[in-house]
Design a protein around this motif. Structure first.
Motif, PDB file in Angstrom:
ATOM      1  N   GLY A   1       0.811  -1.208   0.000  1.00 45.45           N
ATOM      2  CA  GLY A   1       0.000   0.000   0.000  1.00 45.45           C
ATOM      3  C   GLY A   1       0.846   1.260   0.000  1.00 45.45           C
ATOM      4  N   ARG A   2       0.148   2.366   0.079  1.00 42.33           N
ATOM      5  CA  ARG A   2       0.813   3.667   0.013  1.00 42.33           C
ATOM      6  C   ARG A   2       1.497   3.993   1.329  1.00 42.33           C
ATOM      7  NH1 ARG A   2      -0.836   9.125   1.029  1.00 42.33           N
ATOM      8  NH2 ARG A   2      -2.997   8.492   1.312  1.00 42.33           N
ATOM      9  N   LYS A   3       2.791   4.275   1.226  1.00 40.48           N
ATOM     10  CA  LYS A   3       3.576   4.671   2.384  1.00 40.48           C
ATOM     11  C   LYS A   3       3.953   6.153   2.329  1.00 40.48           C
ATOM     12  CE  LYS A   3       5.671   0.958   1.137  1.00 40.48           C
ATOM     13  NZ  LYS A   3       4.572   0.250   0.543  1.00 40.48           N
ATOM     14  N   VAL A   4       3.934   6.732   1.145  1.00 41.04           N
ATOM     15  CA  VAL A   4       4.267   8.148   1.015  1.00 41.04           C
ATOM     16  C   VAL A   4       3.136   8.992   1.591  1.00 41.04           C
ATOM     17  CG1 VAL A   4       3.277   8.450  -1.303  1.00 41.04           C
ATOM     18  CG2 VAL A   4       5.157   9.908  -0.564  1.00 41.04           C
ATOM     19  N   SER A   5       3.519  10.059   2.260  1.00 43.88           N
ATOM     20  CA  SER A   5       2.549  11.026   2.769  1.00 43.88           C
ATOM     21  C   SER A   5       2.508  12.189   1.781  1.00 43.88           C
ATOM     22  CB  SER A   5       2.982  11.537   4.147  1.00 43.88           C
ATOM     23  OG  SER A   5       2.304  12.733   4.462  1.00 43.88           O
ATOM     24  N   TYR A   6       1.356  12.408   1.192  1.00 44.63           N
ATOM     25  CA  TYR A   6       1.225  13.521   0.247  1.00 44.63           C
ATOM     26  C   TYR A   6       1.450  14.861   0.954  1.00 44.63           C
ATOM     27  CZ  TYR A   6      -0.793  10.024  -2.911  1.00 44.63           C
ATOM     28  OH  TYR A   6      -1.014   8.915  -3.705  1.00 44.63           O
ATOM     29  N   ASP A   7       0.983  14.969   2.184  1.00 48.55           N
ATOM     30  CA  ASP A   7       1.225  16.199   2.942  1.00 48.55           C
ATOM     31  C   ASP A   7       2.718  16.417   3.154  1.00 48.55           C
ATOM     32  OD1 ASP A   7      -1.476  16.820   3.167  1.00 48.55           O
ATOM     33  OD2 ASP A   7      -1.680  15.924   5.162  1.00 48.55           O
ATOM     34  N   ALA A   8       3.459  15.340   3.435  1.00 48.01           N
ATOM     35  CA  ALA A   8       4.899  15.455   3.645  1.00 48.01           C
ATOM     36  C   ALA A   8       5.608  15.856   2.353  1.00 48.01           C
ATOM     37  CB  ALA A   8       5.468  14.149   4.189  1.00 48.01           C
ATOM     38  N   VAL A   9       5.175  15.317   1.217  1.00 49.04           N
ATOM     39  CA  VAL A   9       5.765  15.715  -0.063  1.00 49.04           C
ATOM     40  C   VAL A   9       5.583  17.222  -0.255  1.00 49.04           C
ATOM     41  CG1 VAL A   9       5.563  15.530  -2.586  1.00 49.04           C
ATOM     42  CG2 VAL A   9       5.512  13.456  -1.172  1.00 49.04           C
ATOM     43  N   ASP A  10       4.370  17.684  -0.046  1.00 44.61           N
ATOM     44  CA  ASP A  10       4.069  19.105  -0.202  1.00 44.61           C
ATOM     45  C   ASP A  10       4.948  19.956   0.715  1.00 44.61           C
ATOM     46  OD1 ASP A  10       2.433  21.376  -1.165  1.00 44.61           O
ATOM     47  OD2 ASP A  10       1.658  21.383   0.887  1.00 44.61           O
ATOM     48  N   THR A  11       5.014  19.598   1.979  1.00 42.18           N
ATOM     49  CA  THR A  11       5.777  20.369   2.951  1.00 42.18           C
ATOM     50  C   THR A  11       7.270  20.331   2.642  1.00 42.18           C
ATOM     51  OG1 THR A  11       4.089  19.871   4.604  1.00 42.18           O
ATOM     52  CG2 THR A  11       6.174  20.725   5.421  1.00 42.18           C
ATOM     53  N   CYS A  12       7.788  19.169   2.253  1.00 43.09           N
ATOM     54  CA  CYS A  12       9.205  19.051   1.897  1.00 43.09           C
ATOM     55  C   CYS A  12       9.551  19.955   0.722  1.00 43.09           C
ATOM     56  CB  CYS A  12       9.559  17.608   1.534  1.00 43.09           C
ATOM     57  SG  CYS A  12       9.735  16.493   2.937  1.00 43.09           S
ATOM     58  N   PHE A  13       8.738  19.919  -0.313  1.00 42.15           N
ATOM     59  CA  PHE A  13       9.061  20.717  -1.496  1.00 42.15           C
ATOM     60  C   PHE A  13       8.878  22.214  -1.250  1.00 42.15           C
ATOM     61  CE2 PHE A  13       9.560  16.721  -3.577  1.00 42.15           C
ATOM     62  CZ  PHE A  13      10.527  16.993  -4.526  1.00 42.15           C
ATOM     63  N   ARG A  14       8.009  22.579  -0.352  1.00 39.76           N
ATOM     64  CA  ARG A  14       7.915  23.998   0.024  1.00 39.76           C
ATOM     65  C   ARG A  14       9.177  24.416   0.783  1.00 39.76           C
ATOM     66  NH1 ARG A  14       3.113  26.111  -1.295  1.00 39.76           N
ATOM     67  NH2 ARG A  14       1.445  24.632  -1.747  1.00 39.76           N
ATOM     68  N   ALA A  15       9.693  23.520   1.627  1.00 42.42           N
ATOM     69  CA  ALA A  15      10.940  23.801   2.342  1.00 42.42           C
ATOM     70  C   ALA A  15      12.113  23.899   1.362  1.00 42.42           C
ATOM     71  CB  ALA A  15      11.206  22.720   3.391  1.00 42.42           C
ATOM     72  N   ILE A  16      12.115  23.040   0.352  1.00 45.32           N
ATOM     73  CA  ILE A  16      13.170  23.073  -0.670  1.00 45.32           C
ATOM     74  C   ILE A  16      13.104  24.393  -1.441  1.00 45.32           C
ATOM     75  CG2 ILE A  16      13.911  22.003  -2.849  1.00 45.32           C
ATOM     76  CD1 ILE A  16      12.918  19.294  -1.471  1.00 45.32           C
ATOM     77  N   ALA A  17      11.905  24.816  -1.800  1.00 42.96           N
ATOM     78  CA  ALA A  17      11.740  26.085  -2.519  1.00 42.96           C
ATOM     79  C   ALA A  17      12.269  27.252  -1.690  1.00 42.96           C
ATOM     80  CB  ALA A  17      10.276  26.307  -2.883  1.00 42.96           C
ATOM     81  N   ALA A  18      12.008  27.225  -0.392  1.00 42.89           N
ATOM     82  CA  ALA A  18      12.472  28.303   0.481  1.00 42.89           C
ATOM     83  C   ALA A  18      13.988  28.275   0.657  1.00 42.89           C
ATOM     84  CB  ALA A  18      11.781  28.206   1.842  1.00 42.89           C
ATOM     85  N   ALA A  19      14.563  27.082   0.743  1.00 40.08           N
ATOM     86  CA  ALA A  19      15.997  26.946   0.991  1.00 40.08           C
ATOM     87  C   ALA A  19      16.852  27.137  -0.263  1.00 40.08           C
ATOM     88  CB  ALA A  19      16.284  25.574   1.607  1.00 40.08           C
ATOM     89  N   PHE A  20      16.278  26.819  -1.426  1.00 43.06           N
ATOM     90  CA  PHE A  20      17.054  26.822  -2.673  1.00 43.06           C
ATOM     91  C   PHE A  20      16.296  27.540  -3.793  1.00 43.06           C
ATOM     92  CE2 PHE A  20      18.061  22.934  -0.279  1.00 43.06           C
ATOM     93  CZ  PHE A  20      19.431  23.106  -0.103  1.00 43.06           C
ATOM     94  N   PRO A  21      16.026  28.834  -3.626  1.00 40.72           N
ATOM     95  CA  PRO A  21      15.166  29.512  -4.600  1.00 40.72           C
ATOM     96  C   PRO A  21      15.820  29.849  -5.937  1.00 40.72           C
ATOM     97  CG  PRO A  21      15.920  31.069  -2.954  1.00 40.72           C
ATOM     98  CD  PRO A  21      16.387  29.705  -2.513  1.00 40.72           C
ATOM     99  N   GLU A  22      17.129  29.816  -6.024  1.00 43.88           N
ATOM    100  CA  GLU A  22      17.784  30.288  -7.249  1.00 43.88           C
ATOM    101  C   GLU A  22      18.762  29.283  -7.825  1.00 43.88           C
ATOM    102  OE1 GLU A  22      19.272  34.250  -6.730  1.00 43.88           O
ATOM    103  OE2 GLU A  22      17.403  34.914  -5.802  1.00 43.88           O
ATOM    104  N   VAL A  23      18.478  28.002  -7.695  1.00 42.14           N
ATOM    105  CA  VAL A  23      19.374  26.974  -8.218  1.00 42.14           C
ATOM    106  C   VAL A  23      18.602  25.995  -9.097  1.00 42.14           C
ATOM    107  CG1 VAL A  23      20.921  27.162  -6.223  1.00 42.14           C
ATOM    108  CG2 VAL A  23      19.109  25.449  -6.208  1.00 42.14           C
ATOM    109  N   ARG A  24      19.341  25.118  -9.741  1.00 40.81           N
ATOM    110  CA  ARG A  24      18.736  24.083 -10.593  1.00 40.81           C
ATOM    111  C   ARG A  24      18.484  22.835  -9.744  1.00 40.81           C
ATOM    112  NH1 ARG A  24      23.543  23.466 -14.291  1.00 40.81           N
ATOM    113  NH2 ARG A  24      24.457  23.803 -12.242  1.00 40.81           N
ATOM    114  N   ILE A  25      17.229  22.413  -9.690  1.00 40.30           N
ATOM    115  CA  ILE A  25      16.803  21.311  -8.824  1.00 40.30           C
ATOM    116  C   ILE A  25      16.356  20.136  -9.685  1.00 40.30           C
ATOM    117  CG2 ILE A  25      15.166  20.611  -7.029  1.00 40.30           C
ATOM    118  CD1 ILE A  25      14.885  23.672  -6.378  1.00 40.30           C
ATOM    119  N   GLY A  26      16.855  18.950  -9.368  1.00 39.13           N
ATOM    120  CA  GLY A  26      16.440  17.723 -10.052  1.00 39.13           C
ATOM    121  C   GLY A  26      15.924  16.706  -9.053  1.00 39.13           C
TER     122      GLY A  26
END
Length: 154
Positions: free
Chosen positions: A90-115
């Protein structure tokens, strides 16, 4: 969301990305999926993971980072805590956690190339059609790319 075919790790080593992101569980287990070659090739990422509490569900939605230097290559690996554990069906990923993680990434790394790979849509059992818009919204306006392995279809 830009989509690139290739090997995300090799692309980072070749200088295509400043940050690469992968999904992690909260138990320091990087033994499968995309996390396995990350842990094997970049022990700094596993060390950054292990600097956080083992098994703590409070890590969901947070990130840890490791600076990588290999020859001329310099990039950051982001351990995104998108699932609590890896066991069972079954599903182990948390969609809320994905959202929160990527918002944190956007805040921490706003001007770089992300893969990133299809985080949460492989062994973690998530639906990419749900995950992709979360990432796209969180990284809106940033330079980011989904990297998938080349198709072997003839």
């Amino acid at each position: 969301m830009r989509r690139i075919e290739g090997d995300l790790i090799q692309l980072a080593l070749d200088g295509a990305f400043d940050v690469i992101v992968h999904g992690c569980n909260c138990f320091h287990a990087m033994n499968a999926g995309f996390a396995k070659p990350i842990a094997q090739g970049f022990p700094e990422a596993l060390e950054a993971d292990k600097a956080n509490p083992y098994g703590d569900a409070g890590k969901l939605g947070t990130i840890s980072t490791a600076e990588i230097r290999r020859g001329k290559a310099h990039f950051t690996i982001v351990n995104a805590y998108t699932q609590h554990h890896w066991r069972g069906d079954g599903r182990k990923v948390s969609y809320d956690a994905v959202d929160t993680c990527f918002r944190a990434i956007a805040a921490a790394f706003p001007e770089v190339r992300i893969g990133y790979p299809m985080i949460g849509a492989g062994l973690a059992g998530g639906d990419w059609l749900v995950i992709a818009p979360l990432i796209e919204t969180a990284l809106n306006g940033l330079d980011h790319s989904l990297v998938v392995l080349p198709s072997t279809a003839a």
